[in-house]
Design a protein around this motif. Sequence first.
Motif, PDB file in Angstrom:
ATOM      1  N   ASN A 102      -3.348  -2.739   3.588  1.00  0.00           N
ATOM      2  CA  ASN A 102      -3.687  -1.440   3.011  1.00  0.00           C
ATOM      3  C   ASN A 102      -3.782  -1.565   1.495  1.00  0.00           C
ATOM      4  O   ASN A 102      -2.768  -1.759   0.814  1.00  0.00           O
ATOM      5  CB  ASN A 102      -2.636  -0.406   3.393  1.00  0.00           C
ATOM      6  CG  ASN A 102      -2.990   0.984   2.922  1.00  0.00           C
ATOM      7  OD1 ASN A 102      -3.881   1.180   2.095  1.00  0.00           O
ATOM      8  ND2 ASN A 102      -2.280   1.971   3.444  1.00  0.00           N
ATOM      9  N   ILE A 103      -5.022  -1.445   0.978  1.00  0.00           N
ATOM     10  CA  ILE A 103      -5.237  -1.520  -0.470  1.00  0.00           C
ATOM     11  C   ILE A 103      -5.578  -0.147  -1.044  1.00  0.00           C
ATOM     12  O   ILE A 103      -6.085  -0.047  -2.159  1.00  0.00           O
ATOM     13  CB  ILE A 103      -6.342  -2.542  -0.808  1.00  0.00           C
ATOM     14  CG1 ILE A 103      -7.651  -2.197  -0.097  1.00  0.00           C
ATOM     15  CG2 ILE A 103      -5.892  -3.953  -0.484  1.00  0.00           C
ATOM     16  CD1 ILE A 103      -8.840  -3.004  -0.550  1.00  0.00           C
ATOM     17  N   GLY A 104      -5.295   0.896  -0.284  1.00  0.00           N
ATOM     18  CA  GLY A 104      -5.606   2.257  -0.713  1.00  0.00           C
ATOM     19  C   GLY A 104      -4.903   2.667  -1.995  1.00  0.00           C
ATOM     20  O   GLY A 104      -5.428   3.461  -2.779  1.00  0.00           O
ATOM     21  N   ASP A 105      -3.706   2.116  -2.247  1.00  0.00           N
ATOM     22  CA  ASP A 105      -2.961   2.462  -3.459  1.00  0.00           C
ATOM     23  C   ASP A 105      -3.245   1.494  -4.604  1.00  0.00           C
ATOM     24  O   ASP A 105      -2.657   1.620  -5.680  1.00  0.00           O
ATOM     25  CB  ASP A 105      -1.460   2.465  -3.167  1.00  0.00           C
ATOM     26  CG  ASP A 105      -1.065   3.581  -2.214  1.00  0.00           C
ATOM     27  OD1 ASP A 105      -1.772   4.601  -2.177  1.00  0.00           O
ATOM     28  OD2 ASP A 105      -0.057   3.416  -1.489  1.00  0.00           O
ATOM     29  N   ALA A 110      -1.097  -2.471 -13.078  1.00  0.00           N
ATOM     30  CA  ALA A 110       0.174  -3.118 -12.765  1.00  0.00           C
ATOM     31  C   ALA A 110       1.102  -2.063 -12.168  1.00  0.00           C
ATOM     32  O   ALA A 110       1.132  -0.922 -12.623  1.00  0.00           O
ATOM     33  CB  ALA A 110       0.787  -3.723 -14.018  1.00  0.00           C
ATOM     34  N   GLY A 111       1.825  -2.431 -11.131  1.00  0.00           N
ATOM     35  CA  GLY A 111       2.723  -1.504 -10.456  1.00  0.00           C
ATOM     36  C   GLY A 111       2.128  -0.882  -9.202  1.00  0.00           C
ATOM     37  O   GLY A 111       2.847  -0.235  -8.432  1.00  0.00           O
ATOM     38  N   ASP A 112       0.820  -1.045  -8.982  1.00  0.00           N
ATOM     39  CA  ASP A 112       0.198  -0.554  -7.750  1.00  0.00           C
ATOM     40  C   ASP A 112       0.753  -1.316  -6.556  1.00  0.00           C
ATOM     41  O   ASP A 112       1.210  -2.459  -6.684  1.00  0.00           O
ATOM     42  CB  ASP A 112      -1.327  -0.727  -7.804  1.00  0.00           C
ATOM     43  CG  ASP A 112      -1.994   0.231  -8.778  1.00  0.00           C
ATOM     44  OD1 ASP A 112      -1.322   1.169  -9.247  1.00  0.00           O
ATOM     45  OD2 ASP A 112      -3.187   0.020  -9.057  1.00  0.00           O
ATOM     46  N   THR A 157       3.901  -5.608  -5.025  1.00  0.00           N
ATOM     47  CA  THR A 157       3.713  -4.853  -6.250  1.00  0.00           C
ATOM     48  C   THR A 157       2.829  -5.663  -7.189  1.00  0.00           C
ATOM     49  O   THR A 157       3.185  -6.784  -7.570  1.00  0.00           O
ATOM     50  CB  THR A 157       5.063  -4.539  -6.926  1.00  0.00           C
ATOM     51  OG1 THR A 157       5.902  -3.879  -5.972  1.00  0.00           O
ATOM     52  CG2 THR A 157       4.883  -3.656  -8.139  1.00  0.00           C
ATOM     53  N   VAL A 158       1.691  -5.104  -7.556  1.00  0.00           N
ATOM     54  CA  VAL A 158       0.734  -5.773  -8.429  1.00  0.00           C
ATOM     55  C   VAL A 158       1.345  -5.937  -9.813  1.00  0.00           C
ATOM     56  O   VAL A 158       1.973  -5.017 -10.340  1.00  0.00           O
ATOM     57  CB  VAL A 158      -0.585  -4.961  -8.492  1.00  0.00           C
ATOM     58  CG1 VAL A 158      -1.567  -5.585  -9.458  1.00  0.00           C
ATOM     59  CG2 VAL A 158      -1.185  -4.836  -7.103  1.00  0.00           C
TER      60      VAL A 158
END
Length: 189
Positions: A102-105, A110-112, A157-158
């Motif tokens: 799921n890459i919706g967020d 940074a922090g996505d 967490t990106v």
Amino acid sequence: MAYVKNNIFVSGVSGTIGKKMNFRVTKRKTIVGIKRGPSTTPPTAAQLEARENFFTATLYAQGAIKDPVIKAQYQKAAKGAQTAYNAAFRDATSPPVIDDVNIGDYKGAAGDLITIRARDVITPKSAIVTIFSQAGVELEQGAAVLKETDRRTWIYTVTAPNAALTGTRVVVTVTDVPGNKTEKDVIVS
């Protein structure tokens, strides 16, 4: 070759008798034939690979049940009359499954968060996320963290911002306890 019908003495019997007759049961029929000798044709590459995979899975399962913690996990995953050894063998022969990435967020900041749903016989060992730019340059790589309340969900967490989000490729690699890997790519559109 002969079929046995309504004979209470050999119905359902399988094996070899007197090194001459071979009994086998298929689809509720007992079949009688002469004993087969060893194969005269060499094994194919696929047969050799299957033998090697079986041998590797056997070695893994034997080692896994010697560790009390891992054995308990496999015993819990065993179904019906299976043992921890059977579950470990099954795990060694099957890679993990990635149900969803799921890459919706993920908005390029940074922090996505990127959420991964993965499963296997027992909880997979790791989930690694690699993010590539549209040009194919690796922007970041890191380990996702297993969610405490759901042993099938991993959260990443990106850490690096990505201004050019369209065309970004997110690659998730899930590794199970025996070392089998599954990879899934998702392109941001």
